[in-house]
Design a protein around this motif. Structure first.
Motif, short mmCIF file in Angstrom:
data_model
loop_
_atom_site.label_atom_id
_atom_site.label_comp_id
_atom_site.label_asym_id
_atom_site.label_seq_id
_atom_site.Cartn_x
_atom_site.Cartn_y
_atom_site.Cartn_z
N LEU A 99 -8.51 -0.36 -2.10
CA LEU A 99 -7.33 -1.06 -2.61
C LEU A 99 -6.63 -1.85 -1.52
N ALA A 100 -6.70 -1.37 -0.28
CA ALA A 100 -6.01 -2.03 0.84
C ALA A 100 -6.72 -3.30 1.29
N HIS A 101 -7.95 -3.53 0.82
CA HIS A 101 -8.67 -4.79 1.08
C HIS A 101 -9.53 -5.04 -0.15
N CYS A 102 -8.90 -5.24 -1.26
CA CYS A 102 -9.53 -5.02 -2.57
C CYS A 102 -10.89 -5.70 -2.72
N ASN A 103 -11.89 -4.86 -2.93
CA ASN A 103 -13.24 -5.31 -3.23
C ASN A 103 -13.81 -4.51 -4.39
N ARG A 113 -3.57 -4.87 -1.85
CA ARG A 113 -2.78 -4.68 -3.07
C ARG A 113 -1.70 -3.62 -2.88
N ALA A 114 -1.90 -2.72 -1.95
CA ALA A 114 -0.86 -1.71 -1.68
C ALA A 114 0.38 -2.37 -1.09
N ALA A 115 0.18 -3.38 -0.25
CA ALA A 115 1.32 -4.11 0.32
C ALA A 115 1.95 -5.04 -0.71
N GLY A 116 1.12 -5.62 -1.56
CA GLY A 116 1.63 -6.45 -2.64
C GLY A 116 2.20 -7.79 -2.24
N THR A 117 1.87 -8.27 -1.06
CA THR A 117 2.42 -9.54 -0.59
C THR A 117 1.55 -10.73 -1.00
N LYS A 118 0.33 -10.46 -1.42
CA LYS A 118 -0.57 -11.51 -1.85
C LYS A 118 -1.39 -10.99 -3.03
N LEU A 124 -2.86 -8.35 -9.67
CA LEU A 124 -2.22 -7.04 -9.66
C LEU A 124 -1.90 -6.60 -8.24
N THR A 125 -0.86 -5.78 -8.12
CA THR A 125 -0.60 -5.07 -6.88
C THR A 125 -1.17 -3.65 -7.05
N ALA A 126 -0.52 -2.66 -6.50
CA ALA A 126 -1.07 -1.30 -6.58
C ALA A 126 -0.78 -0.62 -7.91
N GLY A 127 0.22 -1.09 -8.64
CA GLY A 127 0.58 -0.45 -9.89
C GLY A 127 -0.39 -0.76 -11.00
#
Length: 417
Positions: A99-103, A113-118, A124-127
């Protein structure tokens, strides 16, 4: 025991062979894969180990899992769950690392996506958000049975199918209600205890919610019992909450612990890394196979690498000996370019696989001429398939010797009591 094994649909040997493990888990004759994964310990500190070490550990444990799975299929008892971290928790840790470097899917956006800045392709972000969950009575008969398929609908998608019949949730990432893994686990726990034959993870697309789903499955594998507040939050999206369902808690356990087959209902635009995690958690697979090898996936779904991705993942299911059935939706003006190549590939690579050659297409989303969302560029699919197009498709499946009649026309089957 439910009425599921007494459906006449199981008289078809192709269906019996393809879904034998699924039925055994659905009837609690065998433990689900997530229960087996919880019995394989790992010595790693999952929080402090590097991601490469976690993947190496998954590679080490997977053959041990497969050996144990085959033994249990043959009747061996389920060992005691590992007291500490297990293959189950390892899968959860890997999903969150991804999730932290979504692949999760082949877009390979690599956004955190955990940071949700991009945001990536799924936006989607982490939610994770759930649009609805309920006893689904519209799936294939071997999945819906007599009590329904315990379906949890997630929002958003990694494809852009112009004709999506779930367009309200696939194109609206804010549809539904945000649900954390404990609430998602509460949904699954409730549906199974109400008698559903399986837990059906679907969207939109589910792989973009891999972290939340794997987390929920890990909770269920560790004797999760939802708190009242979690049940209340889960109930917000229960589409059939006004119906009364009998409590069947005893029918939801294996050796006294929660048990349910996990059904992965997906567009199958999924990376090999996601497939490796799902292999040790999913009991039955329901992949779509939509488009042929030409430009149709791009023109109708804005999705590159479609054919090579889906055929690779389907080949993995066959190689791994998984329980699965395939869906193909017949679309107007796409019989020769999509339906025929799809059916021919299946016949050449996994001819025994049950296939649902679906007649349910209707213009929706961006290709419905009656909608204000309609776009003229999709005029070629702005109608239902003709009876001639459907007949062509079914005739080709028959000529190829595919096991399609039972999955496609299961409405004619009834319970044999």
């Amino acid at each position: 025991m439910s009425d599921l094994p007494r459906l006449r649909i199981w008289e078809d040997p192709a269906i019996r062979r393809a879904l034998s493990w699924y039925v055994a888990v659905a009837e609690n004759y065998r433990p689900a894969k997530f229960r087996i994964a919880a019995t394989l310990p790992t010595p790693l500190d999952l929080a402090s180990s590097g991601e490469d070490a976690l993947w190496a550990e998954l590679d080490r444990l997977t053959p041990l899992f497969l050996e144990r799975w085959q033994a249990i299929r043959a009747g061996a008892p389920l060992p005691t769950p590992a007291p500490g971290p297990s293959l189950l928790e390892l899968c959860r840790a890997l999903a969150y690392r991804m999730l932290a470097h979504c692949n999760f899917c082949p877009w390979d956006c690599r956004v955190d996506r955990a940071a949700g800045t991009k945001l990536g392709a799924c936006r989607l972000t982490a939610g994770s958000r759930v649009s609805a969950h309920f006893h689904h009575t519209g799936e294939e008969l071997f999945y819906r049975g007599t009590q329904g398929s315990g379906t949890i609908f997630f929002t958003s998608c990694n494809m852009r199918c112009a004709f999506c019949q779930n367009g309200d949730i696939s194109t609206d990432k804010d549809n539904g209600v945000e649900a954390n893994p404990r609430v998602i686990a509460a949904m699954a726990w409730t549906l199974r205890r109400e008698g559903c034959h399986n837990i059906n993870w679907v969207g939109g697309e589910v792989v973009i919610h891999l972290h939340a789903i794997v987390d929920a499955i890990a909770l269920l594998g560790r004797d999760f019992t939802p708190r009242p507040a979690e049940l209340a939050r889960a109930r917000q999206t229960k589409a059939d909450r006004f119906f009364a369902f009998d409590e069947r808690s005893a029918a939801a356990t294996y050796n006294g612990r929660f048990n349910a087959p996990m059904l992965w209902n997906s567009n199958f635009f999924v990376t090999p890394e996601s497939m490796k995690i799902l292999r040790v958690l999913i009991d039955a697979w329901l992949p779509d196979f939509k488009f042929g090898p030409g430009r149709c996936a791009m023109s109708l779904a804005k999705t590159p690498w479609y054919w090579e991705t889906v055929t690779r993942n389907l080949a993995l299911l066959a190689e791994w000996g998984e329980d699965f059935t395939i869906r193909h939706l017949v679309m107007p003006n796409h019989v020769e370019c999509c339906t025929f190549p799809v059916l021919e590939w299946i016949a050449g690579n996994m001819p025994a696989a049950p296939v649902n050659v679906m007649a349910q297409y209707h213009p929706d989303n961006f290709c419905d001429p009656a909608s204000d969302k309609y776009r003229e560029q999709y005029a070629e699919i702005g109608r239902a398939p003709t009876s001639a197009e459907l007949a062509q498709s079914w005739r080709r499946a028959q000529e190829l010797g595919l096991a399609f009649e039972t999955a496609t026309f299961d409405g004619r089957y009834a319970i044999s009591l």
